[in-house]
Design an enzyme around this catalytic site. Structure first.
Site, PDB file in Angstrom:
ATOM      1  N   HIS A  59       0.832  -1.209   0.000  1.00 27.43           N
ATOM      2  CA  HIS A  59       0.000   0.000   0.000  1.00 27.43           C
ATOM      3  C   HIS A  59       0.862   1.254   0.000  1.00 27.43           C
ATOM      4  O   HIS A  59       1.882   1.320   0.674  1.00 27.43           O
ATOM      5  CB  HIS A  59      -1.023  -0.018   1.143  1.00 27.43           C
ATOM      6  N   GLU A 191      -5.247   1.687   2.250  1.00 30.18           N
ATOM      7  CA  GLU A 191      -5.110   0.531   3.155  1.00 30.18           C
ATOM      8  C   GLU A 191      -5.379   0.953   4.591  1.00 30.18           C
ATOM      9  O   GLU A 191      -6.017   0.244   5.350  1.00 30.18           O
ATOM     10  CB  GLU A 191      -3.701  -0.063   3.043  1.00 30.18           C
ATOM     11  N   ASP A 214       4.003  -5.773   3.610  1.00 28.79           N
ATOM     12  CA  ASP A 214       3.692  -4.695   4.551  1.00 28.79           C
ATOM     13  C   ASP A 214       4.651  -4.775   5.744  1.00 28.79           C
ATOM     14  O   ASP A 214       5.520  -5.643   5.777  1.00 28.79           O
ATOM     15  CB  ASP A 214       2.229  -4.814   5.012  1.00 28.79           C
TER      16      ASP A 214
HETATM   17 CO    CO Z   1      -0.335   0.979   8.752  1.00 27.99          CO
HETATM   18 ZN    ZN Z   2       0.801  -0.954   6.428  1.00 33.08          ZN
END
Ligand code: CO
Ligand code: ZN
Length: 326
Positions: A59, A191, A214
Site C-alpha cells: 500500500h 489501506e 507490509d
Molecule cells: Co499501517
Molecule cells: Zn501498512
C-alpha cells in the site's frame, strides 16, 4: 537509500495518493508491459507471463490528519485518517499536502496520557480563523512531517508503513528479469482506512494467488509485547493477524521459496493488526493469500524504524517469489 527517502518523504495520506503514485510510476515504468491506475487510484504494473496470475500488493498511502474545524483564533480541530495513536501524535510536527506545516498539541487542562482527539488541535501559527483559511481549508489533509534518518543499519522515518514495502516491491520487479507467472504488482490506495483499494484491485485482476508486502511489529525493545519478530533477522512470513489466516498453499509456497533462496526469514503469528491480504482473500469467490512483513519498530508513529538488511532481504525474497511458479 535515495529512493526510500523520496518515497517516505512524500506527503500522501489515504485518499490523496496522486503524489506518491507519480513517484512510483516513474520508477517502475521501464519494467512493466502495461501500467495503469484503476478507478480508485491503485497503480497496477503488469508483467505478462504465460503462467498463473500472481498479485503482489504494497500500500502506498499513509496515516494522516484531516482538518474538521477552525476556531476564531486559528486553531484547527482534526480527525485521524487511519490508526493515528493519540499519545504519539501530541507534540509531533505535521505537513499538509499543500506544503503548509503545523504542530499538534492538546488542551493543557487535560491529562496528556488519556486525552482524546476532541481535546487536541493543530497549531499552524495562524493569528485568526481568517489567517488560517489563507493556508488550509476544511477537509485538507496532512501527515507526520518528513524526517528521514539513518543510524548504522537502521533507518528511521515516517511512513515506512508501507513505503518500505513499496520499495521492496519496486526493487523486486526491477531485478526479476524472468518470470513464469503473470505478475501484477499493485501499489494500493486507502489501506490505512480499511484496505479499500486492495479490495477493488483484487476484484479487477482476479489473481490465482495474492501476496501483500507490509510492515509488522517486533518484540525486541525493552519490556515490549511478546512478539516473535526482531529487527535484522529477515523478512517475516505472516501466518495470521486479526484480518486473515494464510492459505496453506501460499504458506508452503513462501516457506519453500525462503528455504530454497537461503534468505534469512522469521515466522509471525499476530493476534492484532491487518493488511491488504485481509481484504484480498475475501474478494470474489476467495483468493489464496499471504503476507510478507518487514519487521518494524514504532509502527504508526512519526519515527518508525527498520533494519536495512531486512529491507534488502525482503526485496530479494519477493524477487524469488516472482520467479517461482505459483
Ligand atoms: Co499501517
Ligand atoms: Zn501498512
Amino acid at each position: 537509500m535515495k529512493l526510500l527517502e523520496k518515497l517516505t518523504m512524500c506527503i500522501s495520506p489515504s485518499g490523496r495518493e496522486s503524489a506518491i503514485t507519480d513517484i512510483i510510476r516513474e520508477e517502475i515504468l521501464d519494467v512493466c508491459d502495461e501500467i495503469f491506475t484503476d478507478t480508485l487510484g491503485n497503480l497496477i504494473c503488469h508483467r505478462k507471463g504465460s503462467g498463473k496470475k500472481l498479485m503482489l500488493a504494497a500500500h502506498m498511502d499513509e496515516i494522516g490528519f484531516m482538518v474538521n474545524y477552525i476556531d476564531e483564533n486559528g486553531f484547527i480541530r482534526f480527525s485521524p485518517i487511519g490508526g493515528i495513536l493519540k499519545y504519539n501524535s501530541i507534540n509531533s510536527t505535521i505537513e499538509f499536502t499543500n506544503g503548509e506545516k503545523g504542530k499538534i498539541s492538546y488542551e493543557n487542562k487535560e491529562n496528556p496520557s488519556s486525552v482524546g482527539f476532541d481535546k487536541m488541535y493543530i497549531d499552524i501559527g495562524a493569528s485568526s480563523k481568517e489567517d488560517a483559511l489563507k493556508r488550509v481549508q476544511i477537509g485538507d489533509m496532512a501527515t507526520y512531517g518528513s524526517n528521514f534518518a539513518q543510524t548504522g543499519d537502521k533507518i528511521m522515518s515516517k511512513a515506512l508503513d508501507d513505503r518500505a514495502g513499496c520499495w521492496a516491491l519496486i526493487r523486486a520487479m526491477q531485478n526479476a528479469k524472468e518470470t513464469p507467472n503473470d505478475v501484477y504488482a499493485v501499489f494500493t490506495v486507502q489501506e490505512e482506512v480499511g484496505c479499500r483499494g486492495a479490495k477493488t484491485a483484487a476484484a479487477l485482476i482476479n489473481p490465482d494467488i495474492a501476496i501483500a508486502v507490509d510492515v509488522s511489529n517486533v518484540g525486541d525493545t525493552p519490556k515490549s509485547l511478546e512478539l516473535n519478530l526482531s529487527l535484522g533477522k529477515g523478512p517475516a512470513i505472516k501466518i495470521k493477524d486479526a484480518s486473515f489466516i494464510i492459505h496453506e498453499k501460499v504458506k508452503n509456497l513462501l516457506l519453500n521459496a525462503a528455504k530454497e533462496s537461503g534468505i534469512p526469514y522469521q515466522i509471525e503469528a499476530a493476534s492484532f493488526g491487518g493488511t491488504d491480504s485481509g481484504a484480498i482473500h475475501l474478494t470474489g469467490g476467495g483468493i489464496p493469500s499471504g503476507t510478507v512483513s518487514i519487521p518494524t519498530r514504532y509502527i504508526h508513529s512519526a519515527n518508525e524504524v527498520i533494519d536495512k538488511n531486512d529491507l534488502f532481504n525482503t526485496a530479494l525474497f519477493i524477487e524469488k517469489v516472482i520467479k517461482t511458479p505459483v
